[in-house]
Design a protein around this motif. Structure first.
Motif, PDB file in Angstrom:
ATOM      1  N   HIS A   6       9.233   2.105   6.392  1.00 24.29           N
ATOM      2  CA  HIS A   6       7.886   1.520   6.365  1.00 24.29           C
ATOM      3  C   HIS A   6       7.874   0.183   5.622  1.00 24.29           C
ATOM      4  O   HIS A   6       7.089  -0.701   5.952  1.00 24.29           O
ATOM      5  CB  HIS A   6       6.892   2.479   5.714  1.00 24.29           C
ATOM      6  N   PHE A   7       8.735   0.049   4.639  1.00 24.56           N
ATOM      7  CA  PHE A   7       8.757  -1.172   3.825  1.00 24.56           C
ATOM      8  C   PHE A   7       9.104  -2.416   4.639  1.00 24.56           C
ATOM      9  O   PHE A   7       8.740  -3.528   4.259  1.00 24.56           O
ATOM     10  CB  PHE A   7       9.744  -1.043   2.658  1.00 24.56           C
ATOM     11  N   SER A  40      -1.373  -5.443   3.525  1.00 22.45           N
ATOM     12  CA  SER A  40      -0.119  -4.998   4.128  1.00 22.45           C
ATOM     13  C   SER A  40       0.678  -4.135   3.150  1.00 22.45           C
ATOM     14  O   SER A  40       1.227  -3.087   3.529  1.00 22.45           O
ATOM     15  CB  SER A  40       0.708  -6.215   4.557  1.00 22.45           C
ATOM     16  N   SER A  41       0.732  -4.552   1.904  1.00 22.26           N
ATOM     17  CA  SER A  41       1.496  -3.826   0.881  1.00 22.26           C
ATOM     18  C   SER A  41       0.983  -2.406   0.698  1.00 22.26           C
ATOM     19  O   SER A  41       1.758  -1.444   0.714  1.00 22.26           O
ATOM     20  CB  SER A  41       1.429  -4.562  -0.462  1.00 22.26           C
ATOM     21  N   VAL A  42      -0.307  -2.273   0.509  1.00 24.52           N
ATOM     22  CA  VAL A  42      -0.876  -0.946   0.265  1.00 24.52           C
ATOM     23  C   VAL A  42      -0.732  -0.069   1.506  1.00 24.52           C
ATOM     24  O   VAL A  42      -0.473   1.132   1.399  1.00 24.52           O
ATOM     25  CB  VAL A  42      -2.334  -1.043  -0.218  1.00 24.52           C
ATOM     26  N   LEU A 126      -2.609  -3.835  -7.679  1.00 24.06           N
ATOM     27  CA  LEU A 126      -2.419  -4.037  -6.243  1.00 24.06           C
ATOM     28  C   LEU A 126      -3.456  -3.260  -5.443  1.00 24.06           C
ATOM     29  O   LEU A 126      -4.044  -3.775  -4.494  1.00 24.06           O
ATOM     30  CB  LEU A 126      -1.000  -3.628  -5.828  1.00 24.06           C
ATOM     31  N   LEU A 127      -3.708  -2.025  -5.849  1.00 26.65           N
ATOM     32  CA  LEU A 127      -4.694  -1.208  -5.140  1.00 26.65           C
ATOM     33  C   LEU A 127      -6.091  -1.803  -5.262  1.00 26.65           C
ATOM     34  O   LEU A 127      -6.865  -1.811  -4.293  1.00 26.65           O
ATOM     35  CB  LEU A 127      -4.677   0.226  -5.674  1.00 26.65           C
ATOM     36  N   VAL A 128      -6.411  -2.317  -6.433  1.00 27.26           N
ATOM     37  CA  VAL A 128      -7.726  -2.953  -6.655  1.00 27.26           C
ATOM     38  C   VAL A 128      -7.842  -4.217  -5.807  1.00 27.26           C
ATOM     39  O   VAL A 128      -8.865  -4.441  -5.138  1.00 27.26           O
ATOM     40  CB  VAL A 128      -7.942  -3.274  -8.150  1.00 27.26           C
ATOM     41  N   TRP A 129      -6.806  -5.046  -5.831  1.00 29.25           N
ATOM     42  CA  TRP A 129      -6.843  -6.289  -5.066  1.00 29.25           C
ATOM     43  C   TRP A 129      -6.981  -6.025  -3.585  1.00 29.25           C
ATOM     44  O   TRP A 129      -7.727  -6.718  -2.883  1.00 29.25           O
ATOM     45  CB  TRP A 129      -5.598  -7.132  -5.335  1.00 29.25           C
ATOM     46  N   ARG A 130      -6.275  -5.044  -3.082  1.00 27.99           N
ATOM     47  CA  ARG A 130      -6.374  -4.687  -1.662  1.00 27.99           C
ATOM     48  C   ARG A 130      -7.790  -4.244  -1.325  1.00 27.99           C
ATOM     49  O   ARG A 130      -8.374  -4.649  -0.329  1.00 27.99           O
ATOM     50  CB  ARG A 130      -5.370  -3.582  -1.337  1.00 27.99           C
ATOM     51  N   HIS A 131      -8.367  -3.411  -2.184  1.00 28.53           N
ATOM     52  CA  HIS A 131      -9.728  -2.913  -1.951  1.00 28.53           C
ATOM     53  C   HIS A 131     -10.727  -4.080  -1.922  1.00 28.53           C
ATOM     54  O   HIS A 131     -11.587  -4.138  -1.045  1.00 28.53           O
ATOM     55  CB  HIS A 131     -10.118  -1.903  -3.035  1.00 28.53           C
ATOM     56  N   VAL A 148       0.784 -10.529  -6.478  1.00 27.06           N
ATOM     57  CA  VAL A 148       0.670  -9.487  -5.453  1.00 27.06           C
ATOM     58  C   VAL A 148       2.055  -9.124  -4.942  1.00 27.06           C
ATOM     59  O   VAL A 148       2.378  -7.944  -4.756  1.00 27.06           O
ATOM     60  CB  VAL A 148      -0.266  -9.926  -4.307  1.00 27.06           C
ATOM     61  N   ARG A 149       2.886 -10.114  -4.763  1.00 25.58           N
ATOM     62  CA  ARG A 149       4.268  -9.880  -4.310  1.00 25.58           C
ATOM     63  C   ARG A 149       5.016  -9.006  -5.315  1.00 25.58           C
ATOM     64  O   ARG A 149       5.669  -8.039  -4.948  1.00 25.58           O
ATOM     65  CB  ARG A 149       4.971 -11.236  -4.143  1.00 25.58           C
TER      66      ARG A 149
END
Length: 168
Positions: A6-7, A40-42, A126-131, A148-149
């Motif tokens: 998946h990565f 994409s990351s999350v 990362l989870l917060v930024w994605r949200h 983020v990277r």
């Protein structure tokens, strides 16, 4: 399929975006790439987590594997460390929950010593930024592309840690 497959989606995206972002002089466009990378990351971290738990459950018992496939189909985005520990790993037994907590704490200590930064905090951010990007259309000013990277790579470490712990 191994969870690490998946990565590739986000790894390929980073490989493509790194030179583009490095040459940008437009903060607006950079925030859009940053948000896209966060989403994409999350997404791939969620897919990896699901695969880890589904492969573990299927190896335990066919019926458990089928049950977990339906259960994990509905988690959508709930991949924070507390959920992984208390809602998912704990359901397979306290042994797996405690192994994950211990292993994650060891990872955290190693990263703090080596880099001075927190894997857990980066992952949570990362989870917060994605949200915020996916549901509000904004990226917090403090979230740069490089942050983020880096948080994505911390997330990969969290998933490797989980995969190591979810073995019989």
């Amino acid at each position: 399929m191994p969870y690490t497959d998946h990565f590739r989606l986000t790894d390929d995206l980073i490989q493509h975006l790194d030179p583009i972002v490095a040459g940008l002089n437009d903060p607006f466009i950079e925030t859009r790439y940053t948000g896209f990378l966060a989403v994409s990351s999350v997404t791939v971290l969620e897919l990896a987590m699901k695969t880890i738990f589904l492969e573990f459950a299927a190896a335990k018992h066919k019926v458990l594997g089928n049950f977990c496939a339906q259960y994990f189909d509905r988690i959508n985005g709930r991949i924070d460390i507390k959920s992984i520990t208390d809602d998912y790993a704990a359901r397979f037994g306290n042994k797996y929950k405690e192994k994950f907590k211990k292993s994650l704490n060891n990872l955290e200590q190693q990263q703090l010593i080596a880099t001075g930064s927190s894997t857990k905090s980066a992952y949570g951010n990362l989870l917060v930024w994605r949200h915020e990007f996916a549901h509000k259309g904004s990226i917090p000013i403090q979230a740069t592309y490089s942050e983020v990277r880096r948080a994505y790579f911390c997330g990969k470490d969290v998933m490797h840690c989980l995969a190591t712990c979810m073995r019989r």
